[in-house]
Design an enzyme around this catalytic site. Sequence first.
Site, PDB file in Angstrom:
ATOM      1  N   CYS A 205       6.749  85.967  64.596  1.00 62.25           N
ATOM      2  CA  CYS A 205       7.977  86.650  65.019  1.00 62.25           C
ATOM      3  C   CYS A 205       7.801  88.170  65.027  1.00 62.25           C
ATOM      4  CB  CYS A 205       9.131  86.311  64.087  1.00 62.25           C
ATOM      5  SG  CYS A 205       9.404  84.558  63.856  1.00 62.25           S
TER       6      CYS A 205
ATOM      7  N   ASP B 147      10.384  88.344  69.776  1.00 63.99           N
ATOM      8  CA  ASP B 147      11.642  87.904  70.370  1.00 63.99           C
ATOM      9  C   ASP B 147      12.078  88.768  71.547  1.00 63.99           C
ATOM     10  OD1 ASP B 147      11.841  85.820  68.631  1.00 63.99           O
ATOM     11  OD2 ASP B 147      13.108  86.883  67.193  1.00 63.99           O
TER      12      ASP B 147
ATOM     13  N   ASP C  14       8.762  78.571  67.806  1.00 64.06           N
ATOM     14  CA  ASP C  14       7.629  79.043  66.988  1.00 64.06           C
ATOM     15  C   ASP C  14       7.868  78.841  65.495  1.00 64.06           C
ATOM     16  OD1 ASP C  14       9.443  81.092  66.435  1.00 64.06           O
ATOM     17  OD2 ASP C  14       8.049  82.722  66.894  1.00 64.06           O
TER      18      ASP C  14
ATOM     19  N   HIS D 169      14.086  78.689  67.053  1.00 62.20           N
ATOM     20  CA  HIS D 169      12.957  79.015  67.928  1.00 62.20           C
ATOM     21  C   HIS D 169      11.822  78.002  67.806  1.00 62.20           C
ATOM     22  CE1 HIS D 169      14.176  83.558  67.837  1.00 62.20           C
ATOM     23  NE2 HIS D 169      15.094  82.782  68.389  1.00 62.20           N
TER      24      HIS D 169
END
Length: 680
Positions: free
Chosen positions: A662, A369, A491, A489
């Site tokens: 992440c 991030d 992802d 997000h």
Amino acid sequence: MEHSPAFTCQAQEGLILCLTSLGFLSSMLQGSLCIYVAGIGGKTGPATERSSICSRSIPRGATSFDVHGTSGVRVHIIYNHDLVREPMSEPRWPLDAKIEITITMDFPSETVNDNKVNHHLLVTEAVAGGAIRKVDFKPTCLFGFCPISFAFPQQSKWTWGPDGHGAVLLVNCDRDSVGSGGMDSTHPSTNLLVCYLQDMSLMILRTQGPSALFAENKLVLQVPASDADKVRVFHAAGNDSYSQYKPVLGPDKLSYVVDHASRQEITFYVEGLAFPDQDFSGLVFFSVTLLESFPDTPVFTDTVVFRVSPWIMTPNTLQPLEVFVCSIERDANPNVDFLSAMRALVKKANCKLTVCPQLENRRDRWIQDELEFGYVEAPHKLFPVVFDSPRNRGLQNFPLRRILGPDFGYVTREPPKSQVSGLDSFGNLDVSPPVMVQGKEYPLGRILIGSFFPRSGGRRMAKVIRDFLYAQVVQAPVEVYSDWLNVGHVDEFLTFVPASDRKGFRLLLASPRACYQLFEEKQQQGHGDAAQFTGLAGMAIITIDEILANETLRRSNRYAQNCIDWNRKILKQQLGLSEEDIIDIPQLFVLRDSYADSFFPDLVNLVVLGTHLGIPKPFGPIVDGQCCLEEKVRSLLEPLGLTCTFINDFFSYFELAGDVHCGTNVLRKPFSFQWWNMIP
Ligand SMILES: *[C@@H]1O[C@H](CO)[C@@H](O)[C@H](O)[C@H]1NC(C)=O
Ligand SMILES: *[C@@H]1O[C@H](CO)[C@@H](O)[C@H](O)[C@H]1NC(C)=O
């Protein structure tokens, strides 16, 4: 080399004034051709005086040329008889033999691009493969100088594509100097290190002509006010034993009077200061003007253009070089086991592991991030550049303090603090592998940004970041819908893995539908009492029967599936994908305050290291001694030549609302495809 004139043509009396931008694209490296244009009459000189001249680059693939003038235009070819025999075929003059052409005109032009005077010059180029290209242009004489429309690619134009041309500039955003705080471009210095110079592009000014001409007139190098804060130009001064570099154009200097008496060829070094952005196309123009003094009257100008390299992202399909992960030891959720699992995976994938210690990450483990790795490229130089996200938690200083360095650049965009949302984290920024969409090629892939659409009034990535991403133009962004997720997000529901067939990759999408299908199948086979979360200390287990009977969970997952299906349509359309390019990975979500979280470790939130995948261990129902989720994922991915390693991130990441992707970041090898060869 001596040029012996074939005609009586006093080329040495001519004026040469040309500005050459180096850092050329490959198609521009083949050499340059000098065209001498002489005027008759005019303000400054007698009929016989040679006037303006420019060096122009030769188009790619051209091997020979010929020049003819219409009546009133005389063409003289000057060449070395020892090297070039007068050829018989047509077009006849080889391009590599330093042949000069002098053009004289019987009448002066009345205006620039004069149509009344019928001066025409036809240049024929033989191109590779035997093709012939003909270019017609009209020379114009003004004041004895002849700025003409050139037959060969103009340096004042920058064109994309394999046949394009133009020079490239890099933003000098790395830090070659030890001990200094920021990027090299932030402190102009006169004692430039060699490594600084390597990040810059060359600009050469050639002057040649009657010395009286230069004694009476001024030569001025200029940058337009709109471009001045985007570049800095250094003049290489000094002598053989001591070189000095003087900043001569830049943010507070728009023009520079060139000391032309000293040299016939003056070298300038050009550095970029700004990336393309909403208000900056990336093109920077420089001009050199011969000014007749008292009062200053521009007589002749030559212009060159550079394009600042865009920042380019690297998709999962590119080879991994270095994996970054945070170490969290003294914490309620330490990641010691996760780290050793990552270490083993990185070793298998044969790349480097860099661990960011707790002292530097300040208990912030979400390194995906905080930053996004990319790179910039010019023909003479390429280096990685980290894009620092504005999320600014514990890892806030890591990109600037630890990543920025020699040949590792840095860029950031900061929206006002109050406007930063979770969608500004770069787990919400991804890039597809190269794709072709309805005949349009995206050889560097397309950037994917998670957004609020179609939810109204939702969160969206900050405008300054989106503007920056769009302005790079070579990986045209696609906005998808990620605001249905709690963290928000991209992802969390998509990723790309390499494949040796089809388009070279597959898009993986999280799929509640596939998960229900799998669990129903297992129930029918008599495994309804197999339970999710088995073997996790302190976690309540939940059986397949209970999952399938839970209507709240079903409703949540119908919603999640609808959101993913919405994205599936966008992705198919914008990336030119068909169903065969997509793999549905079983996944369940739960809704909390109408935003979704993954119900078990998110299987698509994986790290791709070549053919090795590090996948969050789902702790799914055990059927016949095997986790049925792991088994399903293996059966979907292993036929593609991929190796699946399931990594336990349950307490160290999943419980904190993230997974393997992440918690990692990967520096990848840049594309071998060079960005200027595409047409955006
Ligand atoms: C080179 O320039 C430096 C600085 O201007 C000067 O001190 C030195 O004497 C020069 N050397 C020669 C060989 O001209
Ligand atoms: C159904 O699943 C939801 C979400 O996990 C949970 O909160 C709820 O307690 C479950 N209901 C039953 C009856 O098990």
